[in-house]
Design an enzyme around this catalytic site. Structure first.
Site, mmCIF file in Angstrom:
data_model
loop_
_atom_site.group_PDB
_atom_site.id
_atom_site.type_symbol
_atom_site.label_atom_id
_atom_site.label_comp_id
_atom_site.label_asym_id
_atom_site.label_seq_id
_atom_site.Cartn_x
_atom_site.Cartn_y
_atom_site.Cartn_z
ATOM 1 C CE LYS A 126 -4.702 -1.499 1.718
ATOM 2 N NZ LYS A 126 -5.964 -1.124 2.582
ATOM 3 C CE LYS A 209 -7.047 -7.786 -1.280
ATOM 4 N NZ LYS A 209 -7.229 -6.736 0.199
ATOM 5 C CE LYS A 212 -13.875 -2.854 1.030
ATOM 6 N NZ LYS A 212 -12.289 -2.714 2.226
HETATM 7 N N1 AQP Z 1 -10.181 -10.543 -2.523
HETATM 8 C C1 AQP Z 1 -10.699 -11.171 -1.920
HETATM 9 N N2 AQP Z 1 -10.253 -12.234 -1.491
HETATM 10 C C2 AQP Z 1 -10.602 -12.999 -0.136
HETATM 11 N N3 AQP Z 1 -11.013 -12.307 1.340
HETATM 12 C C3 AQP Z 1 -10.930 -10.757 0.963
HETATM 13 N N4 AQP Z 1 -10.908 -10.200 1.862
HETATM 14 C C4 AQP Z 1 -10.678 -8.756 1.351
HETATM 15 N N5 AQP Z 1 -10.225 -9.020 -0.282
HETATM 16 C C5 AQP Z 1 -10.514 -10.008 -0.263
HETATM 17 C C6 AQP Z 1 -11.237 -10.133 3.113
HETATM 18 O O1 AQP Z 1 -12.185 -9.375 3.548
HETATM 19 C C7 AQP Z 1 -12.319 -8.825 4.830
HETATM 20 C C8 AQP Z 1 -11.964 -7.456 4.990
HETATM 21 O O2 AQP Z 1 -10.998 -6.753 3.912
HETATM 22 P P1 AQP Z 1 -10.909 -5.353 4.502
HETATM 23 O O3 AQP Z 1 -11.464 -4.613 3.597
HETATM 24 O O4 AQP Z 1 -10.716 -5.030 5.821
HETATM 25 O O5 AQP Z 1 -9.538 -4.984 3.856
HETATM 26 P P2 AQP Z 1 -8.110 -5.413 2.169
HETATM 27 O O6 AQP Z 1 -8.053 -6.540 2.229
HETATM 28 O O7 AQP Z 1 -7.723 -4.805 2.447
HETATM 29 O O8 AQP Z 1 -9.622 -5.010 1.658
HETATM 30 P P3 AQP Z 1 -9.391 -4.557 0.026
HETATM 31 O O9 AQP Z 1 -11.032 -4.680 -0.247
HETATM 32 O O10 AQP Z 1 -8.206 -4.925 -0.908
HETATM 33 O O11 AQP Z 1 -9.430 -2.908 0.594
HETATM 34 P P4 AQP Z 1 -8.845 -2.516 0.334
HETATM 35 O O12 AQP Z 1 -8.389 -1.733 -1.196
HETATM 36 O O13 AQP Z 1 -9.367 -0.933 0.986
HETATM 37 O O14 AQP Z 1 -7.677 -1.936 0.782
HETATM 38 C C9 AQP Z 1 -10.610 -9.574 5.435
HETATM 39 O O15 AQP Z 1 -10.946 -10.676 5.535
HETATM 40 C C10 AQP Z 1 -9.937 -9.730 3.909
HETATM 41 O O16 AQP Z 1 -9.495 -10.745 3.847
#
Ligand code: AQP
Length: 349
Positions: A126, A209, A212
């Site tokens: 990040k 991955k 969002k």
């Molecule tokens: N692509 C994914 N596949 C499986 N699990 C996922 N999770 C997130 N993306 C995937 C799971 O969702 C939970 C919450 O995640 P988060 O929103 O706290 O943070 P993140 O993992 O950083 O999700 P994003 O979507 O990638 O957010 P941004 O873009 O803001 O960094 C966790 O249990 C995660 O494992």
């Protein structure tokens, strides 16, 4: 003391309690749904005590427009409720309404070592090349996550594969705190990483991955996408020209194909091998429409219930406030005891 002592296993004295959270840093994706939300509901339905949190303090580790953050928090809450979280059986709240998280995170800032945090791949991903300009909060993110979990003496944390390293750090923090203060105070948590879709990948790049915050909306399916958008994104998802193989090892060098098979399996609640039994020998011209139909069938009820709930934001806020009060009642005594253990005077009336 700079080294985390090595022990393993959940401390048996702690009753099972599930905690997990999602950042309201944008709209929820299919990755959040399959990797987290769907499994949060399963845990709730197993009858274990479940605590789920919209981690707004985590979200601001990268810049968030205040109005968008508020909207995304309510929308994520609507997503939880629409997916089947019952606020009478699970505790659902937003993190900033329970001060124990930030208080305990400070203690953990003083337990975790710079070297541990420097090894976190999420920070490296990040912060990227612009490390000097990353917020201190982004660096210390895993300490706050440890506080989220340990403020409730949670023992089990359902997450996607990407959070495994952060949970190992949570274990290290608990082990070091217990060791430094000579008391078995914090449980050693167990990550719960299960199912066919612990890592849903981007629809545009099978090695990244689904996220969002990806700049391309075509890379993800949002829980707010309508049927046409879902079908279009699946139709345009990157794939290869080969037909689907008969066995899973035939997908090992085909990340995009593997991703779509895993998504199908997770949505249908069957194994990826069972998906291949049904589709072996068929190309994406046949598989993608079947996947799109399945995704629309599973996501449409969630999508329409989210829209209904979002018509009454005050009711969502009331649900989050009620959840925060119940969360506070569990976390407050734990954090107070933690302050006492560390030698802080607690003499307020
Ligand atoms: N692509 C994914 N596949 C499986 N699990 C996922 N999770 C997130 N993306 C995937 C799971 O969702 C939970 C919450 O995640 P988060 O929103 O706290 O943070 P993140 O993992 O950083 O999700 P994003 O979507 O990638 O957010 P941004 O873009 O803001 O960094 C966790 O249990 C995660 O494992």
């Amino acid at each position: 003391m700079t080294e985390a002592p090595q022990t393993s296993g959940t401390t048996p004295a702690f009753a099972p309690r599930v905690f997990s959270g999602i950042q309201p840093s944008g709209g929820l994706t299919l990755g959040n749904y399959l990797g987290a939300l769907k499994r949060f509901v399963e845990k709730q339905d197993e009858g274990v005590e479940t605590i789920y949190c919209l981690v707004d303090l985590h979200a601001i580790t990268v810049w968030q427009e205040p109005a968008k953050l508020r909207h995304a928090t309510r929308e994520a809450a609507a997503g939880f409720l629409a997916a089947g979280i019952d606020p009478a059986r699970s505790i659902l709240f937003n993190q900033s309404q329970v001060p124990a998280h930030a208080e305990l995170a400070w203690i953990f800032n003083c337990v975790a070592r710079m070297g541990w945090l420097s090894r976190m791949t999420q920070f490296k991903d990040k912060a990227g090349k612009n490390r000097e300009n990353a917020s201190v909060g982004l660096f210390a993110y895993p300490n706050l996550m440890a506080a989220d979990i340990l403020a409730y003496h949670a023992t089990h944390v359902p997450v996607g594969e990407d959070q495994k390293q952060h949970l190992e750090l949570t274990r290290d923090i608990a082990i070091k705190f217990n060791h430094d203060y000579g008391i078995e105070f914090f449980p050693i948590v167990e990550p719960v990483i299960e199912g066919a879709a612990t890592r849903v990948m981007s629809l545009r790049d099978g090695t990244k991955k689904m996220s969002k915050s990806d700049p391309s909306d075509m890379s993800r399916i949002n829980l707010t996408d309508d049927a046409d958008a879902i079908a279009q994104k699946i139709r345009k998802a990157r794939t290869d020209p080969d037909p689907l193989p008969e066995a899973l090892d035939g997908l090992s060098e085909r990340p995009e194909a593997r991703n779509l098979v895993n998504i199908y399996a997770a949505l249908a609640d069957i194994s990826p091998a069972a998906v291949l039994q049904d589709f072996a020998g068929q190309g994406f011209g046949a598989f993608k429409p079947a996947l799109a139909d399945l995704a629309v069938e599973k996501l449409r009820p969630i999508n329409s219930e989210m829209a209904r709930l979002m018509d009454d934001p005050a009711e969502i806020d009331r649900t989050l406030g009620g959840g925060a009060e119940r969360a506070e009642a569990i976390a407050r005594p734990i954090v107070e005891r933690c302050f006492e253990i560390t030698g802080m005077i607690r003499s307020r009336g």
